[in-house]
Design a protein around this motif. Structure first.
Motif, mmCIF file in Angstrom:
data_model
loop_
_atom_site.group_PDB
_atom_site.id
_atom_site.type_symbol
_atom_site.label_atom_id
_atom_site.label_comp_id
_atom_site.label_asym_id
_atom_site.label_seq_id
_atom_site.Cartn_x
_atom_site.Cartn_y
_atom_site.Cartn_z
ATOM 1 N N THR A 17 0.845 -1.185 0.000
ATOM 2 C CA THR A 17 0.000 0.000 0.000
ATOM 3 C C THR A 17 0.883 1.238 0.000
ATOM 4 O O THR A 17 2.005 1.217 0.490
ATOM 5 N N SER A 21 -5.587 -7.062 -3.664
ATOM 6 C CA SER A 21 -5.595 -5.750 -3.022
ATOM 7 C C SER A 21 -7.006 -5.275 -2.676
ATOM 8 O O SER A 21 -7.177 -4.514 -1.743
ATOM 9 N N GLY A 22 -8.015 -5.738 -3.392
ATOM 10 C CA GLY A 22 -9.377 -5.319 -3.115
ATOM 11 C C GLY A 22 -10.067 -6.133 -2.034
ATOM 12 O O GLY A 22 -11.156 -5.792 -1.606
ATOM 13 N N LEU A 23 -9.433 -7.207 -1.589
ATOM 14 C CA LEU A 23 -10.049 -8.066 -0.584
ATOM 15 C C LEU A 23 -9.747 -7.564 0.819
ATOM 16 O O LEU A 23 -8.643 -7.109 1.101
ATOM 17 N N ASN A 24 -10.738 -7.679 1.688
ATOM 18 C CA ASN A 24 -10.483 -7.283 3.065
ATOM 19 C C ASN A 24 -9.796 -8.424 3.812
ATOM 20 O O ASN A 24 -9.796 -9.572 3.359
ATOM 21 N N PRO A 25 -9.193 -8.168 4.953
ATOM 22 C CA PRO A 25 -8.440 -9.195 5.682
ATOM 23 C C PRO A 25 -9.277 -10.413 6.068
ATOM 24 O O PRO A 25 -8.782 -11.538 6.045
ATOM 25 N N THR A 37 -11.743 -11.789 4.438
ATOM 26 C CA THR A 37 -11.886 -12.638 3.256
ATOM 27 C C THR A 37 -10.610 -13.433 3.010
ATOM 28 O O THR A 37 -10.662 -14.621 2.680
#
Length: 64
Positions: free
Chosen positions: A2, A38-42, A44
């Protein structure tokens, strides 16, 4: 990776703030390059890892 923790070598400000043209260009480049995860939350990602480990355990048990 990030860009919220990266510091610009040109203006010494966080890249996420985009204070100078170098920051803005790098911020745009990093946003466009984004990884598939990168679009997935932790949460998931954790669920995907648990499913993967469970599948590997089933395969190992079946093979034995």
């Amino acid at each position: 990776m990030t860009y919220d923790r990266l510091v610009c070598a040109n203006c010494a400000a966080p890249v996420s703030q985009g204070r100078c043209p170098v920051c803005r260009a790098n911020r745009e480049r990093l946003q466009q390059e984004g990884s598939p995860f990168s679009g997935l939350n932790p949460m998931t990602l954790i669920v995907l890892m648990v499913v993967l480990v469970a599948a590997l355990a089933l395969v190992a048990q079946h093979a034995a």
